[in-house]
Structure formats: C-alpha cells, structure tokens
Design an enzyme around this catalytic site. Structure first.
Site, PDB file in Angstrom:
ATOM      1  N   ASP A  30       0.796  -1.236   0.105  1.00  0.00           N
ATOM      2  CA  ASP A  30      -0.150  -0.123   0.121  1.00  0.00           C
ATOM      3  C   ASP A  30       1.084   1.329  -0.124  1.00  0.00           C
ATOM      4  OD1 ASP A  30      -2.769   1.187   0.600  1.00  0.00           O
ATOM      5  OD2 ASP A  30      -1.675   1.879   2.395  1.00  0.00           O
ATOM      6  N   GLU A  63       1.596  -0.284  -4.909  1.00  0.00           N
ATOM      7  CA  GLU A  63       0.660   0.520  -5.290  1.00  0.00           C
ATOM      8  C   GLU A  63       1.424   1.809  -5.670  1.00  0.00           C
ATOM      9  OE1 GLU A  63      -3.100   3.149  -3.914  1.00  0.00           O
ATOM     10  OE2 GLU A  63      -1.755   2.511  -2.433  1.00  0.00           O
TER      11      GLU A  63
END
Ligand SMILES: *[C@@H]1O[C@H](CO)[C@@H](O)[C@H](O)[C@H]1NC(C)=O
Ligand SMILES: *[C@@H]1O[C@H](CO)[C@@H](O)[C@H](O)[C@H]1NC(C)=O
Ligand SMILES: *[C@@H]1O[C@H](CO)[C@@H](O)[C@H](O)[C@H]1NC(C)=O
Length: 511
Positions: free
Chosen positions: A212, A248
């Site tokens: 993330d 990401e």
C-alpha cells in the site's frame, strides 16, 4: 549452457514478479473487507473449482477503530500494531484461511500497510481492533513498539508536515499522507519491525503482498525490507520462492514519481489501465474501441510483465485514489462486464478482479458523500457472506467474481494462457474482435447499432458455447451457439440492445 538456461528459467519463476499461482490459474480476486472464515469457504466452494489463482485480502493487522464516521472501510489503512487482529478475524482464523486456500491451490496476497501508522487526527486510547493502546499525537505505538524516533517528522520539510505538493518527490515520500504519521523507513529498527510482520505472514503461508502507498516510500527503503524477507513456506511453494510483490504506485502521468522507479522491487499497479479503459467504453473524449488494437505498452503503460491490472479497485470505485469519473464499477454493470471481459481476454498484465459490497451513493457536487461507508455489518461486526440459491451473494455483498460473465472470463484467460494476440478486427468504431491463438475468440459491439459479421476466429471447426450469454453444461449450451467452419470463420450477430453486447468462445466451451 543447459544448466545456465535452467537457472535463468527457474530464477524467473521464483522471483518477486511471479504470483506463484498454480499452473493454469491466471487471475486473482480482491475480496474486499471479507472475513477470513468466509474467504476460506469461498476458496473451497467456488474459487478453486472455478480456476481463480488467488485472493487479495484486506489488511490483517490491528487498526484504529474509527467511530466518526462509523467504522469506515478506511480505518483498516490506519495501523495500530502488527498483531493479526481485525474485523476480518484473529490470527488463528487467518492461519486457517491461508491453509485451507493453499490446500485447494488458491493463494493469499496480503495488503501490507507499512508506510504509516494511524493518523494524527485520532486521539490517544485503546480504540483499536485488538484493544492495543496508541497515541498518534505523541507517535507512541507501544504494541509494536514505535516511538517518536521511528517517524519522519524531523525529515519532512513542509510547513504543515503534510504532503503539500505532488510535484516534489521528496515530500511525497517524507511527509504525512492525509495526516497518517509517516514511518521512518530509512531506520534499520523500523525496517526490522515491518520485516518481522511480513515474515510472520510468509511463514503462515501467504504468497505475496500488495504494498500500500508505495509511491509514498523510497524504492530503496522498500527494497531494504524486501531483501530481509524469508522465502515462501515450502509446504506449498518450491524451495527458494520469493514473495510476489505488487506496489501501489498511482502514476497517471504528470508527476515526477513514476512506476518504473519501483520495477526493481516487483510489479506495480497500472492505474492508467482502468482509467483509459473506462474512458474508451464510455466513449468519452472521442475514444473508440477500435483504438484498442495496440492496448498495453502502446498506450504508455508499464511493460506487461511489470503490471498488475484491474478495471476498478477499492479506492477508485468510490472516487478515492486515482482515475476519476471514467472508472467502471458494478454500478455500471453492463459496461463493467465488457471492461472486465476485455481485460481478461487481453494478454497484457497480471489481472485482478474486484469483489465489492454495495453502498448507497449520495452525490453532492459530483462527490459521493457516502464514499466512506464500511462493509455490511451488525453494530460494527462484519456480516457473513451468504450465498443465494442462484449462486449470487446476499447480505449486501456484490460478488462480481461470481457473475457468470466475469467468472467465465476468468476461465477463458486460463484456457488462452500463453497464446498470442491474434485476428484483430474492428469496424473503425466500437465493434472489435480478437483471438488468442487457436484457443479463444471474443467479439464486442459497443456501437449504437447491431453487428452482423463473418470473422476469422483462428479456432478449430466446431460448435462453441458463448460463455457470456450462458454456460456449457452437460455437453449442451444454455446460451448462444457459435458455429466455426473448417476455415476458422464464424458468423457473429450482436444486437446493440443485447443484455451483454459481447460474445466469447474458447477451447473448453466447444460442444
Ligand atoms: C462499423 O461502423 C461503421 C461506422 O464507422 C459502420 O458504417 C459499419 O456498418 C459498422 N460495421 C458493422 C459490421 O456493423
Ligand atoms: C440443448 O439445449 C437446447 C435448448 O437450449 C435444446 O433444444 C436441445 O435439445 C439440447 N440438446 C441436447 C443434446 O440436449
Ligand atoms: C455465415 O452466414 C452465411 C450467410 O448466411 C452462410 O452462407 C455461412 O455458411 C455462415 N457461416 C458459418 C460458419 O456458419
């Protein structure tokens, strides 16, 4: 020489770019906010038999419990500790899920939130999913433990301590992302606590990680952590296998940070993919499906073997993250099925299917005021994913991955795996078709008039079942039948008012 070549081949299979799915399984599904107990069942009852390769699960580590608004989905992106203890379940339930899914050949990929801890707007206390005390204000997270020394407050040079300008790569990496206190990933101690967490998950049996907010970390800091990770658990993976990594990185162009900076660590999420595909299928900005003939790198995307692709994700399906209004979601079901169908038929990238829960949108000045709403729940406890007699999901779960058109295209992708992109046809507008060698063929009609055309499919002669309008069942077809003649040609008719204006046939749908 032979030995050298063998090493090269094996090296590729073991590396961080490979998802380690079972052979013949080519897609994963994000079961957003599902409980571990439901995922274990879904692996056994649905994902394994239907040929899904794996599941991306929501962050499993302890997070802040946010009560204003009431239990938003984004609270799971506010870590409190690395205890495996969330609304999805505890560590035993997590282990049971990983074991049961791996045992039926379905891999688990963890959404790893390692850039930051819970936000500065959250007050001190024990409002966390496992009851651990934390105080973001004083940077105190004793359940890890982290203290003031472990954050980037001294390193960030902006006035507010927040990211103020995305044109400045240093502040994007060293400052706070929307108030979330920014971990000092340059420090060995911080790296070691993160590696301990990820290694615990690897030892349990996960196959890899979505990293993330990777754009908000220096690629070298991520690498330093990845270099200290264990090999995957040999109960399910071959000796020496490395965790699959997809980072990401929201790169729509126009910012100094690019996805390519992260290739050394693993794959990156290609956000241009869903944004562009949505624009094309909506026919915005003069886009047409015929322009998709060079889809992939030809559209400025990262190389196929570095890309993790998706039509929508948990952020941009509700207007967060990137992509804007063009992103297709289950709310636009007809176009969405075409988008996911196109993605799964096309050879570019490693594909992830989204599986969502429903919420009531409430647009105020173009923004969804309900973009925060968490999963279906009873007083905060996540609801079970129930299965209706017609195999769809109940209790507010959308389960796009169970829609016939999407589930059957996951199988299509498995059947055509490794086959070249062939026999492209278009009408210069929004009617297009392409094949995958001699294994599969797909035709779309996104024009406002009907399609009736004879096309070269590349397939062996025979009668095929269209897996969009129906299923092959007991040697028969519940949908449209397509007749391929001995020269590989077939007639296709698709009304522009068809429920699903596309047709897909493949080697395993031959009757
Ligand atoms: C494709 O679109 C063109 C207009 O661009 C139209 O003239 C033609 O009839 C369409 N082709 C088919 C096969 O419907
Ligand atoms: C196949 O299904 C069609 C209707 O969908 C039916 O008319 C036909 O008899 C079936 N064929 C066989 C061999 O069962
Ligand atoms: C396609 O349609 C044409 C015209 O109706 C017909 O002559 C031909 O045999 C059909 N081809 C196949 C493969 O069914």
């Amino acid at each position: 020489m032979k030995f050298f070549l063998l090493l090269l081949a094996v090296g590729f299979c073991w590396a961080q770019y490979s998802p380690h799915t079972e052979s013949g399984r080519t897609s994963i599904v994000h079961l957003f906010e599902w409980r571990w107990a439901d995922i274990a069942l879904e692996c056994e009852r649905y994902l394994a038999p239907k040929g899904f390769g794996g599941v991306q699960v929501s962050p499993p580590n302890e997070n802040a419990v946010i009560n204003n608004p009431s239990r938003p989905w984004w609270e799971r992106y506010q870590p409190v500790s690395y205890k495996i203890c969330t609304r999805s379940g505890n560590e035993n339930e997590f282990k049971d899920m990983v074991t049961r899914c791996n045992n039926v050949g379905v891999r688990i990929y963890v959404d790893a939130v390692i850039n930051h801890m819970s936000g500065s707007g959250v007050s001190a206390g024990t409002s966390s999913t496992c009851g651990s005390y934390f105080d973001p204000g004083s940077r105190d997270f004793p359940a890890v433990p982290y203290s003031g020394w472990d954050f980037n407050d001294g390193k960030c040079k902006t006035e507010s301590g927040e990211i103020e300008n995305y044109q400045d790569a240093t502040q994007v990496r060293d400052c706070r992302l929307v108030g979330l206190v920014d971990l000092a990933l340059g420090k060995d101690y911080v790296r070691s606590k993160i590696a301990e967490y990820l290694n615990n998950l690897i030892d349990i049996g996960v196959a890899g990680f979505r990293i993330d907010a990777s754009k908000h970390m220096w690629p070298g800091d991520i690498k330093a952590i990845l270099d200290t990770l264990n090999n995957l658990n040999t109960r399910w993976f071959s000796e020496g296998s490395r965790a699959f990594i997809y980072q990401e990185v929201i790169d729509l162009g126009g910012e100094p940070i690019t996805g390519s900076e992260y290739f050394g660590n693993g794959r990156v999420t290609e956000f241009k993919y869903g944004a562009k595909l949505g624009t094309v299928l909506r026919k915005w900005n003069g886009e047409k499906m015929s322009y998709l003939n060079n889809w992939g790198e030809g559209w400025g995307f990262v190389p196929s073997d570095r890309a993790l692709v998706f039509v929508d994700n948990h952020d941009n399906q509700r207007g967060h993250g990137a992509g804007g209004a063009s992103i297709l979601t289950f709310f636009d079901a007809r176009l969405y099925k075409m988008g996911v169908g196109f993605m799964l038929a096309h050879p570019y990238g490693f594909t992830r299917v989204m599986s969502s829960y429903r919420w009531d949108r409430n647009f105020v000045n173009g923004q969804d005021a309900n973009d925060w709403i968490g999963p279906p729940n009873n007083d905060g406890v996540i609801k079970e994913v129930t299965i209706n007699p017609d195999t769809t999901c109940g209790n507010g779960w959308v389960c796009e991955h169970r829609w016939r058109q999407i589930r059957n295209m996951v199988a299509f992708r498995n059947v055509v795996d490794g086959q070249p992109f062939t026999n492209w046809w278009d009408n210069g507008s929004n009617q297009v078709a392409f094949g995958r060698g001699n294994k599969g063929f797909i035709v779309f009609n996104n024009d406002d008039w009907s399609l009736s055309v004879t096309l070269q499919t590349g397939l062996p002669a025979g009668t095929y079942c269209d897996v969009i309008s129906g299923d092959k069942s007991d040697g028969n077809c519940t949908g449209i039948k397509i007749y391929v003649s001995s020269d590989g040609k077939a007639n296709f008719s698709i009304s522009n008012s068809a429920e699903d204006p596309f047709i897909a046939i493949h080697a395993d749908s031959k009757l």
